[in-house]
Write a protein that holds these residues in place. Structure first.
Motif, short mmCIF file in Angstrom:
data_model
loop_
_atom_site.label_atom_id
_atom_site.label_comp_id
_atom_site.label_asym_id
_atom_site.label_seq_id
_atom_site.Cartn_x
_atom_site.Cartn_y
_atom_site.Cartn_z
N CYS A 15 -5.30 3.74 -5.10
CA CYS A 15 -3.85 3.95 -5.04
C CYS A 15 -3.07 2.78 -5.64
O CYS A 15 -1.93 2.95 -6.08
CB CYS A 15 -3.39 4.09 -3.59
N TRP A 27 0.85 -1.20 0.00
CA TRP A 27 0.00 0.00 0.00
C TRP A 27 0.88 1.25 0.00
O TRP A 27 0.68 2.18 -0.79
CB TRP A 27 -0.94 0.02 1.22
N CYS A 79 -5.95 8.66 -0.15
CA CYS A 79 -6.84 9.17 -1.19
C CYS A 79 -8.30 9.18 -0.79
O CYS A 79 -9.14 9.73 -1.51
CB CYS A 79 -6.66 8.38 -2.49
N CYS A 116 -9.04 5.06 2.82
CA CYS A 116 -7.60 5.09 2.56
C CYS A 116 -7.05 6.43 3.07
O CYS A 116 -7.55 7.49 2.70
CB CYS A 116 -7.34 4.97 1.05
N CYS A 166 -5.96 -0.51 -1.30
CA CYS A 166 -6.76 0.61 -1.78
C CYS A 166 -6.88 0.47 -3.29
O CYS A 166 -5.87 0.54 -3.99
CB CYS A 166 -6.09 1.94 -1.44
ZN ZN Z 1 -5.89 5.20 -1.70
#
Ligand code: ZN
Length: 296
Positions: free
Chosen positions: A283, A193, A263, A260, A280
């Motif tokens: 992302c 992530w 974002c 997230c 996510c």
């Molecule tokens: Zn994200």
């Protein structure tokens, strides 16, 4: 299963307590936990150091041998000094704080001024006595990939370790102990992530920049977890018996349905490499031709 930071924390704790003490007796209550207990000749032997390789605890002795300990699912090492000082690490059940030995105790090391208990409810853990000089030749150690926190672990070393796995998913590759030592599900999800890399992407599709970001984030996250007391999974507590706090800092792991932090999209849980995987979907763009489906 404990991951690298948990085992590192156990080792740091024991490293402050064991060196300088000698073994005055060994009682093995479950033969499979320490098959060499009777023949090991450990009486009078002293501890010199405690270190880690991948998820293994290496307790070095002054007779050229070492004890290799794997906690597996429910293993626990509890140090109890005669003066009452106590230090429990591993599976967080009451044996960490209760009077010992108890029903989960498998091996008892009587030491000068203290006792070290190896408790293991489910009996998957083990202790082996090995020649320290020949440790690296052990099949399960020889095959291990690089240590992600070592000084020599560079982005280029990671790229080289990944190269033979170009067709597998990056998550499967990170979980493969022959590619990289000590990384499990939590830290793989967190690092992917942070690096904005989708876990299902084939290794061969990653750019040098992707790998460099992943390298950096793996190190940052593992170090943060160690700094936070190491423990991450709910089944593990750190070397002083405190639950680690890394999950409070986790940004995707077990956070499906939450937003997230980068974002604001909703984090999902899916399956990659046969494991529950948190990501996510904004992302971490799915590989071309695939879409993310939320799993249970
Ligand atoms: Zn994200």
């Amino acid at each position: 299963m404990p991951e690298l930071p948990e085992v590192e924390t156990v080792c740091r704790g024991l490293a402050a307590l064991l060196p300088g003490r000698r073994i005055s007796g060994v009682e093995c209550l479950n033969a499979k936990s320490f098959p060499q207990a009777d023949s090991a000749g450990l009486i009078g032997v002293g501890f010199t150091a405690v270190r880690r390789r991948a998820k293994l605890i290496i307790i070095e002795l002054d007779n050229g041998h070492c004890l290799l300990v794997h906690l597996k699912m429910t293993g626990q090492l509890v140090f109890v000094a005669d003066d009452g000082e106590r230090f429990g690490a591993g599976h967080p059940n009451d044996s960490l704080v209760n009077r010992l030995p108890d029903r989960s105790t498998r091996v008892i090391f009587r030491l000068t001024g203290a006792t070290l208990y190896f408790n293991d409810q489910r009996k998957f853990g083990w202790i082996l006595l090995l020649d320290t000089d020949r440790l690296a030749e052990q099949p399960f150690l020889r095959k291990l990939g690089p240590e992600p926190l070592s000084d020599t672990f560079s982005a280029e070393v990671l790229a080289q370790a990944l190269r033979p796995r170009s067709r597998t998913s990056i998550k499967a590759a990170l979980l493969d102990q022959t590619v990289l030592a000590g990384v499990g599900n939590i830290y793989a999800d967190e690092a992917l992530w942070a690096a904005e890399v989708h876990p299902a992407r084939p290794v061969g599709s990653l750019s040098a920049d992707d790998i460099a970001r992943l390298w950096r984030e793996l190190r940052v996250i593992l170090q943060l977890s160690i700094d936070q007391g190491g423990s991450s999974d709910r089944n593990y507590v750190d070397a002083t018996g405190q639950r680690g706090s890394y999950l409070r800092f986790a940004r995707v792991f077990r956070r499906q349905g939450q937003l997230c932090p980068r974002c604001g999209s909703t984090i999902i849980k899916t399956r990659v490499a046969g494991r529950g995987t948190h990501l996510c979907p904004t992302c971490q763009l799915a590989p071309v031709g695939t879409t993310d489906a939320a799993a249970r």
